[in-house]
Design an enzyme around this catalytic site. Structure first.
Site, PDB file in Angstrom:
ATOM      1  N   GLY A   9     -81.417   4.203  30.110  1.00  0.00           N
ATOM      2  CA  GLY A   9     -80.677   3.121  30.780  1.00  0.00           C
ATOM      3  C   GLY A   9     -80.193   3.515  32.163  1.00  0.00           C
ATOM      4  N   SER A  11     -81.396   2.190  35.179  1.00  0.00           N
ATOM      5  CA  SER A  11     -81.811   1.215  36.204  1.00  0.00           C
ATOM      6  C   SER A  11     -80.625   0.637  36.961  1.00  0.00           C
ATOM      7  CB  SER A  11     -82.568   0.078  35.523  1.00  0.00           C
ATOM      8  OG  SER A  11     -81.760  -0.449  34.481  1.00  0.00           O
ATOM      9  N   ASP A  59     -87.639  -0.514  25.177  1.00  0.00           N
ATOM     10  CA  ASP A  59     -86.458  -1.182  24.646  1.00  0.00           C
ATOM     11  C   ASP A  59     -86.029  -0.467  23.367  1.00  0.00           C
ATOM     12  OD1 ASP A  59     -84.633  -2.964  23.467  1.00  0.00           O
ATOM     13  OD2 ASP A  59     -85.569  -4.661  24.489  1.00  0.00           O
ATOM     14  N   TYR A 152     -69.419  -2.723  18.663  1.00  0.00           N
ATOM     15  CA  TYR A 152     -69.437  -1.733  19.753  1.00  0.00           C
ATOM     16  C   TYR A 152     -68.545  -0.542  19.400  1.00  0.00           C
ATOM     17  CZ  TYR A 152     -69.121  -0.075  24.640  1.00  0.00           C
ATOM     18  OH  TYR A 152     -69.165   0.665  25.799  1.00  0.00           O
ATOM     19  N   ILE A 185     -65.126   1.039  33.753  1.00  0.00           N
ATOM     20  CA  ILE A 185     -65.872   1.465  34.930  1.00  0.00           C
ATOM     21  C   ILE A 185     -66.520   0.212  35.504  1.00  0.00           C
ATOM     22  CG2 ILE A 185     -67.697   3.011  35.786  1.00  0.00           C
ATOM     23  CD1 ILE A 185     -65.365   4.546  34.357  1.00  0.00           C
TER      24      ILE A 185
HETATM   25  P1  NAP Z   1     -74.900  -1.561  32.300  1.00  0.00           P
HETATM   26  O1  NAP Z   1     -74.532  -1.609  33.741  1.00  0.00           O
HETATM   27  O2  NAP Z   1     -74.871  -2.817  31.507  1.00  0.00           O
HETATM   28  O3  NAP Z   1     -76.351  -0.861  32.164  1.00  0.00           O
HETATM   29  C1  NAP Z   1     -76.906  -0.687  30.901  1.00  0.00           C
HETATM   30  C2  NAP Z   1     -78.177   0.130  30.979  1.00  0.00           C
HETATM   31  O4  NAP Z   1     -78.692   0.221  29.637  1.00  0.00           O
HETATM   32  C3  NAP Z   1     -79.246  -0.509  31.831  1.00  0.00           C
HETATM   33  O5  NAP Z   1     -79.959   0.472  32.526  1.00  0.00           O
HETATM   34  C4  NAP Z   1     -80.127  -1.212  30.808  1.00  0.00           C
HETATM   35  O6  NAP Z   1     -81.506  -1.276  31.205  1.00  0.00           O
HETATM   36  C5  NAP Z   1     -80.031  -0.276  29.601  1.00  0.00           C
HETATM   37  N1  NAP Z   1     -80.280  -1.050  28.386  1.00  0.00           N
HETATM   38  C6  NAP Z   1     -79.698  -2.236  27.998  1.00  0.00           C
HETATM   39  N2  NAP Z   1     -80.233  -2.676  26.855  1.00  0.00           N
HETATM   40  C7  NAP Z   1     -81.158  -1.746  26.498  1.00  0.00           C
HETATM   41  C8  NAP Z   1     -82.083  -1.652  25.418  1.00  0.00           C
HETATM   42  N3  NAP Z   1     -82.172  -2.608  24.493  1.00  0.00           N
HETATM   43  N4  NAP Z   1     -82.904  -0.580  25.370  1.00  0.00           N
HETATM   44  C9  NAP Z   1     -82.853   0.380  26.319  1.00  0.00           C
HETATM   45  N5  NAP Z   1     -82.036   0.341  27.372  1.00  0.00           N
HETATM   46  C10 NAP Z   1     -81.190  -0.717  27.464  1.00  0.00           C
HETATM   47  O7  NAP Z   1     -73.952  -0.541  31.493  1.00  0.00           O
HETATM   48  P2  NAP Z   1     -72.931   0.568  32.050  1.00  0.00           P
HETATM   49  O8  NAP Z   1     -71.625  -0.107  32.270  1.00  0.00           O
HETATM   50  O9  NAP Z   1     -73.561   1.357  33.127  1.00  0.00           O
HETATM   51  O10 NAP Z   1     -72.762   1.448  30.724  1.00  0.00           O
HETATM   52  C11 NAP Z   1     -73.529   2.627  30.493  1.00  0.00           C
HETATM   53  C12 NAP Z   1     -73.014   3.305  29.228  1.00  0.00           C
HETATM   54  O11 NAP Z   1     -71.617   3.593  29.375  1.00  0.00           O
HETATM   55  C13 NAP Z   1     -73.128   2.433  27.973  1.00  0.00           C
HETATM   56  O12 NAP Z   1     -73.450   3.237  26.868  1.00  0.00           O
HETATM   57  C14 NAP Z   1     -71.732   1.865  27.809  1.00  0.00           C
HETATM   58  O13 NAP Z   1     -71.447   1.537  26.475  1.00  0.00           O
HETATM   59  C15 NAP Z   1     -70.891   3.025  28.296  1.00  0.00           C
HETATM   60  N6  NAP Z   1     -69.551   2.612  28.745  1.00  0.00           N
HETATM   61  C16 NAP Z   1     -69.394   1.804  29.841  1.00  0.00           C
HETATM   62  C17 NAP Z   1     -68.118   1.418  30.223  1.00  0.00           C
HETATM   63  C18 NAP Z   1     -67.851   0.559  31.423  1.00  0.00           C
HETATM   64  O14 NAP Z   1     -66.671   0.250  31.653  1.00  0.00           O
HETATM   65  N7  NAP Z   1     -68.833   0.164  32.190  1.00  0.00           N
HETATM   66  C19 NAP Z   1     -67.012   1.836  29.481  1.00  0.00           C
HETATM   67  C20 NAP Z   1     -67.221   2.645  28.372  1.00  0.00           C
HETATM   68  C21 NAP Z   1     -68.497   3.030  28.020  1.00  0.00           C
HETATM   69  P3  NAP Z   1     -82.138  -2.598  31.963  1.00  0.00           P
HETATM   70  O15 NAP Z   1     -81.033  -3.289  32.653  1.00  0.00           O
HETATM   71  O16 NAP Z   1     -83.088  -2.051  32.923  1.00  0.00           O
HETATM   72  O17 NAP Z   1     -82.744  -3.392  30.898  1.00  0.00           O
END
Ligand code: NAP
Length: 245
Positions: A9, A11, A59, A152, A185
């Site tokens: 993930g 991208s 995926d 989640y 974040i």
């Molecule tokens: P994001 O911006 O929504 O990006 C999610 C990434 O995961 C994208 O690259 C997406 O790929 C990939 N993805 C989504 N569905 C998928 C699937 N079915 N199979 C494979 N890849 C998939 O998320 P983020 O905020 O950067 O979060 C990254 C990680 O940090 C996650 O595990 C999230 O739970 C964790 N986290 C985030 C926060 C926050 O506040 N943002 C807080 C706590 C934990 P495509 O878009 O290319 O499909």
């Protein structure tokens, strides 16, 4: 010798920041997206950095089928498997418990938890043979429980158990495993939070702001490095001193 890192993930959001940071630090990077467009962005990022690596499409809803395909592609391209796994790909699909559909539960658990397990298992043998490896999982402050996020929260609490088990089973092979648990974040994932809810959340964050994905990437970079040799089995919070109770 250059170390190879796999970031699921990557991208956009936190994963993309990790990819950029580790490219700067001269790792060979493998990034993934669910779309061709995301893969192209990863490839372009690698090319423009002058670094080495590839983007892959897949995926994690398709579980072992996707992981098997990625392993074959990595082997065909590099002739070996990564030294470091950053299991970052994750989704939310929120709903109060009484209204949550089984499909929402299964999707989130499959992508966030089962996906992380399958990737760990796929790269573990190589790490054991080399007697060196790093697992870095993206957990969440929601692992403590969060209304509307039973799927989640369970997936992220599961990741903590998964990571600690790897740390205990494979510590003797010089393999470390840790979880990074972000608070809020600024990414696409948090962009869906309403303005009212956002204000409430900021009141609970003493540092008075959301975190940035490059701040999470700094922590990943440290945990991946030789400087973190003796840190294992931990969950490290990165949340601006967020009040979680
Ligand atoms: P994001 O911006 O929504 O990006 C999610 C990434 O995961 C994208 O690259 C997406 O790929 C990939 N993805 C989504 N569905 C998928 C699937 N079915 N199979 C494979 N890849 C998939 O998320 P983020 O905020 O950067 O979060 C990254 C990680 O940090 C996650 O595990 C999230 O739970 C964790 N986290 C985030 C926060 C926050 O506040 N943002 C807080 C706590 C934990 P495509 O878009 O290319 O499909």
């Amino acid at each position: 010798m250059k170390k190879m890192v796999f970031i699921s993930g990557s991208s956009r959001g936190i994963g993309l920041s990790i990819l950029k940071k580790l490219l700067k630090e001269n790792y060979i990077v493998i990034g993934t997206s669910t779309s061709d467009k995301g893969k192209q962005l990863i490839d372009k990022t690698i090319q423009e950095s002058g670094g080495e690596g590839i983007g892959l499409v897949g995926d994690l809803r398709n579980g072992s089928e996707t992981v098997k395909k990625w392993v074959e592609e990595i082997n065909a391209h590099f002739g070996c498997l990564p030294d470091i796994l950053v299991a970052n790909a994750g989704i939310t699909d929120d709903q109060l418990t009484l209204r949550m559909k089984e499909s929402q539960w299964v999707d989130v658990i499959n992508i966030n938890l089962t996906g992380s397990f399958l990737l760990s298992q796929a790269f573990l043998r190589n790490m054991v043979k080399r007697k060196w490896g790093r697992f870095i999982f993206l957990g969440s402050v929601s692992a403590f429980g969060n209304p509307g996020q039973i799927n989640y929260a369970a997936s992220k609490a599961g990741i903590a158990g998964l990571s600690r088990t790897l740390a205990i089973e494979y510590g003797s092979r010089n393999i470390t495993s840790n979880v990074i648990a972000p608070g809020f974040i600024q990414t696409d994932m948090t962009d869906t939070i309403s303005e009212d809810h956002s204000k409430q959340l900021l009141n609970k964050i003493p540092l008075g702001r959301y975190g940035r994905s490059d701040e999470v990437a700094e922590l990943v970079s440290f945990l991946a490095s030789e400087n973190a040799d003796y840190i294992s089995g931990q969950t490290i919070q990165i949340n601006g001193a967020m009040i979680t109770s």
